[in-house]
Design a protein around this motif. Structure first.
Motif, short mmCIF file in Angstrom:
data_model
loop_
_atom_site.label_atom_id
_atom_site.label_comp_id
_atom_site.label_asym_id
_atom_site.label_seq_id
_atom_site.Cartn_x
_atom_site.Cartn_y
_atom_site.Cartn_z
N LYS A 97 1.00 -1.58 0.06
CA LYS A 97 0.26 -0.40 0.30
C LYS A 97 0.89 1.35 0.00
O LYS A 97 1.96 1.03 0.11
CB LYS A 97 -1.07 -0.18 1.30
N THR A 98 -0.19 2.92 0.32
CA THR A 98 0.99 3.47 0.75
C THR A 98 2.09 4.20 1.23
O THR A 98 1.98 3.01 2.10
CB THR A 98 0.56 4.80 0.71
N ASN A 138 -1.57 -1.91 11.75
CA ASN A 138 -2.09 -1.58 10.15
C ASN A 138 -1.92 -0.10 10.30
O ASN A 138 -0.67 -0.49 10.58
CB ASN A 138 -4.20 -1.60 10.53
N GLU A 139 -2.47 0.77 9.30
CA GLU A 139 -1.54 1.41 9.32
C GLU A 139 -0.27 2.72 9.72
O GLU A 139 -0.37 2.86 10.56
CB GLU A 139 -1.79 3.34 8.09
N PHE A 198 0.94 2.03 4.23
CA PHE A 198 0.18 1.56 5.01
C PHE A 198 -0.52 0.61 5.15
O PHE A 198 -1.00 0.08 5.90
CB PHE A 198 -1.14 2.20 3.95
N LYS A 238 2.88 5.09 10.34
CA LYS A 238 2.24 6.70 9.29
C LYS A 238 3.29 7.28 9.02
O LYS A 238 3.37 8.57 8.59
CB LYS A 238 1.30 7.31 10.34
N ARG A 264 3.60 5.95 3.43
CA ARG A 264 3.34 7.01 3.58
C ARG A 264 4.67 8.21 4.13
O ARG A 264 4.01 9.61 4.15
CB ARG A 264 2.30 7.19 4.90
N ARG A 290 -1.50 3.67 13.10
CA ARG A 290 -3.50 3.40 13.31
C ARG A 290 -3.09 3.31 14.97
O ARG A 290 -4.54 3.43 15.50
CB ARG A 290 -3.89 3.30 12.31
#
Lengths: 159, 359
Positions: free
Chosen positions: B72-73, B127-128, B91, B130, B75, B146
């Motif tokens: 994913k992204t 999870n993500e 993420f 950051k 970040r 997160r």
């Protein structure tokens, strides 16, 4: 009330974001000026995630609840019940629909009508947190639900 | 511009390239390198050198892309103080450490194609992820997520990374973590509107020794003063707050800056030039870059008063797009250079120049 949307539950799967429809976004780029009714037109036919009705039919959205500024749009919506667990998902659908349809110069803020939801501040905070929105849109199950809900708005627009 | 400011920000170089929103930019502290990360899951590296035709300018060139393999992204991106390792946070809940492969390290010419390989994967967040950052000595790494937690990792000599502590003090997402420039003090900023400070208790674990409250919105970004005696934070509440160190482990609110109309996603505190506390650059959803000069002109009783003035400002820094990250170049002699990244996927380099010289 204790029911959480899938977004809040924080499922974290993988999705490719090729789904973004740049073509549609740019095809509307020439449309101007954009007014309240135009924005309403874009979101009225979005389906409710739980009911077979559109957001307009359920009076979740209305033209009067849309404010259009220079490059700034505020959309207020009214959840059907104050403990509606789908509120963040409805807000996300509105956001994605506008993201794909409007030129990128518009900043969009989405809020529930004051007093209409018991977790008003939490819902508003989540819907306007760019990072959380971006992460939600990389979650395939959330994206699948959003696609279903906004499909009705996109098809009514094309006809 | 109507504002009559002593400096102006001149666009020096535009480096387009990411296929999706670019989230963060990081100057290598030791080498002429710049990294940016994006929702397109890649990291792009740029090198720079003196322009052979105009020595007063730098010429930036694209070096390579790291296809991170993050699902994913990406970040956040951060360099180790040595400039040899690069960390990414995604993420997809993981962070990764990257180093130039030995084969390409031997090459004399840095413009030759180079390979970066993943030397460590920091797994464990729910999870993500950051934000990721190396401590001032490079021996520790912090990550946040997160999942509301902040993790401290030890960098072992053989590029082994071991989580030595998990702090669960925030009640919501942790948006950003940042190490004190010289001491082992870690700061974290959160969706719960607070900032927390942590230190290591040699006999126990890392623990939160202070909570800085005052913001009334998500705290997005943190920046320590170069000398470490102040900490700045930026928020959804459209303010930047500066916190002053009053004792070894005591911090208090000292000053507030206002000058943005939407969320302030990123701030950076540079050394600046001259006899003051440096320059704070800020940017965010309003697309504006502001530069503030921070100084401490006189002693007001026992307490030093902090003062600030806006010295430069540019609107629509990346056209209509949100600007997600701003960072001063940390390298000596290049203090007036800023890098930004935005939703348009580009990196832009800016130079702060005195308006008197420009006109």
């Amino acid at each position: 009330s204790s029911r959480k949307s899938r977004f809040e539950a924080g499922q974290s799967l993988w999705v490719d974001d090729d789904d973004y429809d740049d073509e549609e976004r740019s095809s509307h780029a020439d449309v101007e000026p954009i007014d309240q009714d135009e924005i309403f037109e874009l979101i009225r036919s979005i389906s409710d995630p739980e009911h077979p009705n559109s957001l307009e039919e359920l009076r979740v959205v209305s033209a009067e609840q849309i404010e259009v500024g220079d490059n700034h749009i505020v959309v207020e919506f009214t959840p059907t019940v104050p403990h509606c667990g789908m509120s963040t998902l409805i807000g996300l659908c509105i956001r994605v629909r506008l993201l794909r349809s409007l030129p990128p110069r518009f900043k969009v803020d989405i809020r529930v009508q004051p007093g209409s939801h018991q977790s008003e501040l939490a819902v508003n905070k989540q819907l306007n947190d760019k990072e959380r929105v971006a992460a939600a849109l990389e979650n395939p199950s959330i994206v699948e639900t959003i696609e279903k809900c906004i499909e009705t708005a996109e098809s009514s627009r094309r006809v | 511009m109507a504002l009559d400011l002593p400096f102006s920000l001149q666009l020096h170089t535009d480096l387009p390239g990411h296929e999706d929103c670019a989230w963060q930019v990081a100057w290598n502290p030791a080498k002429p390198l710049l990294a940016s990360c994006s929702a397109d899951k890649s990291v792009r590296l740029y090198s720079y050198r003196k322009d052979p035709y105009d020595p007063s300018k730098l010429s930036f060139s694209y070096l390579t892309t790291i296809q991170t393999g993050h699902k994913k992204t990406v970040r956040s991106v951060a360099w180790a103080p040595s400039g040899k390792s690069l960390a990414t946070a995604s993420f997809d809940a993981n962070s990764a450490i990257w180093e130039k492969s030995e084969a390409s390290e031997d090459g004399e010419d840095p413009s030759e194609s180079e390979e970066w390989e993943c030397v460590g994967l920091l797994e464990g967040h729910e999870n993500e992820c950051k934000s990721v950052a190396f401590s001032g000595t490079g021996t520790l790494i912090a990550t946040c997520s997160r999942d509301k937690s902040v993790w401290v990792w030890e960098v072992n000599p053989d590029a082994e990374y071991e989580c030595i502590n998990v702090m669960m003090d925030h009640s919501q997402d942790v948006k950003c973590i940042s190490w004190h420039p010289t001491e082992e003090i870690l700061a974290s900023a959160s969706y719960d509107d607070t900032i927390k400070l942590y230190i290591d208790d040699p006999d126990e674990d890392w623990f939160c020794f202070a909570t800085l409250s005052g913001h009334v919105g998500t705290v997005w970004s943190l920046a320590w003063a170069p000398r470490g005696d102040y900490l700045a934070s930026s928020s959804d509440d459209l303010t930047i707050r500066i916190w002053r160190r009053t004792a070894k482990h005591a911090w208090e609110f000292a000053h507030q800056l206002k000058g943005h109309t939407r969320s302030i996603y990123s701030i950076s505190w540079g050394t600046g030039k001259g006899d003051n506390l440096g320059w704070i650059a800020s940017t965010g959803s309003d697309g504006k870059i502001n530069v503030w000069e921070i100084s401490s002109p006189q002693r007001d009783g026992a307490r030093a008063t902090l003062s600030s003035r806006l010295v430069a400002s540019v609107s629509s820094a990346h056209g209509v797009y949100d600007v997600n990250s701003v960072q001063w170049c940390p390298r000596s002699g290049l203090e007036e250079l800023l890098a930004t990244t935005a939703d348009d996927g580009s990196v832009r380099i800016w130079r702060l120049s005195s308006t008197a010289l420009v006109s």
